[in-house]
Scaffold this active site. Sequence first.
Site, PDB file in Angstrom:
ATOM      1  N   ASP A  86      -8.319  -5.219   0.288  1.00  0.00           N
ATOM      2  CA  ASP A  86      -8.664  -6.394  -0.829  1.00  0.00           C
ATOM      3  C   ASP A  86      -7.771  -7.262  -0.672  1.00  0.00           C
ATOM      4  OD1 ASP A  86      -9.539  -4.198  -2.048  1.00  0.00           O
ATOM      5  OD2 ASP A  86      -7.863  -3.694  -3.534  1.00  0.00           O
ATOM      6  N   HIS A 103       1.220  -1.123   0.097  1.00  0.00           N
ATOM      7  CA  HIS A 103       0.078  -0.124  -0.192  1.00  0.00           C
ATOM      8  C   HIS A 103       0.384   1.120   0.170  1.00  0.00           C
ATOM      9  CE1 HIS A 103      -3.282   2.895   0.945  1.00  0.00           C
ATOM     10  NE2 HIS A 103      -4.229   1.680   0.508  1.00  0.00           N
TER      11      HIS A 103
HETATM   12  N1  CMC Z   1       3.922  -7.417  -4.657  1.00  0.00           N
HETATM   13  C1  CMC Z   1       5.431  -7.647  -4.678  1.00  0.00           C
HETATM   14  N2  CMC Z   1       5.790  -6.999  -4.457  1.00  0.00           N
HETATM   15  C2  CMC Z   1       5.629  -5.365  -4.755  1.00  0.00           C
HETATM   16  C3  CMC Z   1       4.084  -5.283  -4.442  1.00  0.00           C
HETATM   17  C4  CMC Z   1       3.390  -6.263  -4.789  1.00  0.00           C
HETATM   18  N3  CMC Z   1       1.943  -6.533  -4.286  1.00  0.00           N
HETATM   19  N4  CMC Z   1       4.363  -3.978  -3.785  1.00  0.00           N
HETATM   20  C5  CMC Z   1       5.131  -2.948  -4.265  1.00  0.00           C
HETATM   21  N5  CMC Z   1       6.328  -4.281  -4.488  1.00  0.00           N
HETATM   22  C6  CMC Z   1       7.357  -3.200  -4.481  1.00  0.00           C
HETATM   23  C7  CMC Z   1       7.967  -2.743  -5.719  1.00  0.00           C
HETATM   24  O1  CMC Z   1       8.007  -3.918  -6.638  1.00  0.00           O
HETATM   25  C8  CMC Z   1       8.467  -2.085  -5.413  1.00  0.00           C
HETATM   26  O2  CMC Z   1       9.582  -3.073  -5.466  1.00  0.00           O
HETATM   27  P1  CMC Z   1      11.603  -2.405  -5.838  1.00  0.00           P
HETATM   28  O3  CMC Z   1      11.924  -1.578  -4.360  1.00  0.00           O
HETATM   29  O4  CMC Z   1      13.017  -3.967  -5.467  1.00  0.00           O
HETATM   30  O5  CMC Z   1      11.457  -1.587  -6.679  1.00  0.00           O
HETATM   31  C9  CMC Z   1       8.641  -1.761  -3.928  1.00  0.00           C
HETATM   32  O6  CMC Z   1       7.498  -3.315  -3.397  1.00  0.00           O
HETATM   33  C10 CMC Z   1       8.093  -0.477  -3.739  1.00  0.00           C
HETATM   34  O7  CMC Z   1       6.155  -0.668  -4.654  1.00  0.00           O
HETATM   35  P2  CMC Z   1       6.222   0.189  -4.868  1.00  0.00           P
HETATM   36  O8  CMC Z   1       4.935  -0.078  -6.997  1.00  0.00           O
HETATM   37  O9  CMC Z   1       7.265   1.790  -6.156  1.00  0.00           O
HETATM   38  O10 CMC Z   1       4.840   1.542  -3.988  1.00  0.00           O
HETATM   39  P3  CMC Z   1       3.888   2.084  -4.714  1.00  0.00           P
HETATM   40  O11 CMC Z   1       3.178   2.909  -3.336  1.00  0.00           O
HETATM   41  O12 CMC Z   1       4.185   3.256  -5.761  1.00  0.00           O
HETATM   42  O13 CMC Z   1       2.504   0.819  -4.747  1.00  0.00           O
HETATM   43  C11 CMC Z   1       0.491  -0.252  -3.794  1.00  0.00           C
HETATM   44  C12 CMC Z   1       1.650   0.970  -3.964  1.00  0.00           C
HETATM   45  C13 CMC Z   1      -0.453  -1.079  -3.555  1.00  0.00           C
HETATM   46  C14 CMC Z   1       0.221  -0.610  -5.656  1.00  0.00           C
HETATM   47  C15 CMC Z   1       1.605  -1.501  -4.575  1.00  0.00           C
HETATM   48  O14 CMC Z   1       2.142  -2.258  -3.457  1.00  0.00           O
HETATM   49  C16 CMC Z   1       0.602  -2.674  -5.356  1.00  0.00           C
HETATM   50  O15 CMC Z   1       0.852  -2.520  -6.574  1.00  0.00           O
HETATM   51  N6  CMC Z   1       0.083  -3.738  -4.667  1.00  0.00           N
HETATM   52  C17 CMC Z   1      -0.481  -5.017  -5.731  1.00  0.00           C
HETATM   53  C18 CMC Z   1      -2.098  -3.722  -6.154  1.00  0.00           C
HETATM   54  C19 CMC Z   1      -2.936  -3.486  -4.252  1.00  0.00           C
HETATM   55  O16 CMC Z   1      -3.025  -4.725  -4.271  1.00  0.00           O
HETATM   56  N7  CMC Z   1      -3.556  -2.545  -4.767  1.00  0.00           N
HETATM   57  C20 CMC Z   1      -4.745  -1.854  -3.820  1.00  0.00           C
HETATM   58  C21 CMC Z   1      -4.001  -1.016  -2.836  1.00  0.00           C
HETATM   59  S1  CMC Z   1      -5.635  -1.838  -1.302  1.00  0.00           S
HETATM   60  C22 CMC Z   1      -6.933  -0.525  -1.959  1.00  0.00           C
HETATM   61  C23 CMC Z   1      -6.747   1.098  -2.718  1.00  0.00           C
HETATM   62  O17 CMC Z   1      -6.800   1.857  -1.329  1.00  0.00           O
HETATM   63  O18 CMC Z   1      -7.778   1.125  -3.742  1.00  0.00           O
END
Ligand code: CMC
Length: 432
Positions: A366, A308
């Site tokens: 989720d 998140h």
């Molecule tokens: N699985 C594997 N790796 C992950 C995941 C995941 N679900 N989420 C983040 N990472 C890794 C990412 O690859 C990155 O690694 P590195 O530093 O080596 O490059 C690190 O963790 C940071 O990730 P980020 O993409 O910079 O983090 P963000 O804050 O931009 O993304 C997120 C947040 C929710 C989009 C992401 O965690 C994600 O895609 N999760 C899966 C989708 C999901 O469950 N979304 C629901 C969010 S809660 C409901 C809502 O509020 O809408």
Amino acid sequence: MTDATKTAQITIGGKTQDLPIMKGTIGPEVVDIAKLYGESKVFTFDPGFNSTASCKSAITYIDGDQGILLYRGYPIEQLATEGDFLESCYLLYYGELPTPVQRKKFVHDITHHTMIHEQMVLFFRGFRRDAHPMAVMVAMVGALSAFYHDSTDISDPRQREIASHRMIAKLPTIAAMTYKYHIGQPFVYPQNHLSYAENFLHMCFAVPCEEYKVNPILAKAMDRIFTLHADHEQNASTSTVRLAGSSGANPFACIAAGIACLWGPAHGGANEAALKMLEEIGTVDKIPAFIEKVKDKSSNVRLMGFGHRVYKNYDPRAKILQASAHEVFEALGKQDDPLLDVARELERIALSDPYFIDRKLYPNVDFYSGIILRALGFPTSMFTVLFALARTVGWISQWKEMIEDPSQRIGRPRQLYIGPTQRDYVPIGKRS
Ligand code: CMC
């Protein structure tokens, strides 16, 4: 709000500018950069708004490190287990929990505005039956703008309130009709003797040929899911609603914009994606191979329902839903659901793996909501629709707060331009 004892300094090209520091009631302090461009002729760059507060708000507070979520100061755990969704709606929208008299009137007002204009029923017929329900929702909620002209003058507080009540009341009806249309069953009209969640389940699962009794445990689980999704401060869809509303746009159209944004798999679409992922994994023995795939960056596979932007700890909503999943499965006499086993084991393995620990990736809302919704009888294509239904009150509360803020201006971000500098037009005959 502005802490007169503290300022931040920024030095650009040898010139130092003082920037005021603002303090909220809780949470990090905020450096006020509103005058930065005027005085120093620079913009700030923060794609994805990692370090940027886009507004002041008194509605919802999240402490992502501690895993805390408060609606108007009340912990989500208390609201979800001791109150109900309509009470949270009242709280989010008006700022305080209702007194018994206020609650009675609010429930009456919402209950008696659940029907939609009969002409809108015809709209459904224009869609393909296999259209994604979110596509139908965006259109139907946007279409409310064309039907309720007496509540679109946003400068009139009473019209704003009527439009808001209409949306809280009518979204379940539109969502249930979307579902019925999708599966080819006749629409079921709202029933005023049922509670908000009961009425929604009734509109979704009743058929005209037999009586349908709503299971109170399932209605409670539905109501809890609605409460947990009701607001989440300045997330992508809420920011979309605020940005759309900042131009003075019609309130129904603003909520349709929020629904469009919510649809994406990184936001509200994640519950659908999380359940699809659990189904694809299928059995517990396939989990280690799946985890390896997630850790391999070249695979582009993410553990859906994990991670998140704000929570760097267990999402408090996921904890409540984990417990709720057990209650629902027990009520349905399905203790041995293989997907629940996969989810529990996936969570156990991920939470002990350095990849997830180092990146502070925990289950989010989720991860368990999809399992519960599936057990309630909803297909995955409806999951984000249910999120939209519940989030509507958050969107309209944030929209109302923005409209009522005297310092409100149209939202207009700036950019770091990286395109061509000025050049002269070349007639087509001279282009090679
Ligand atoms: N699985 C594997 N790796 C992950 C995941 C995941 N679900 N989420 C983040 N990472 C890794 C990412 O690859 C990155 O690694 P590195 O530093 O080596 O490059 C690190 O963790 C940071 O990730 P980020 O993409 O910079 O983090 P963000 O804050 O931009 O993304 C997120 C947040 C929710 C989009 C992401 O965690 C994600 O895609 N999760 C899966 C989708 C999901 O469950 N979304 C629901 C969010 S809660 C409901 C809502 O509020 O809408």
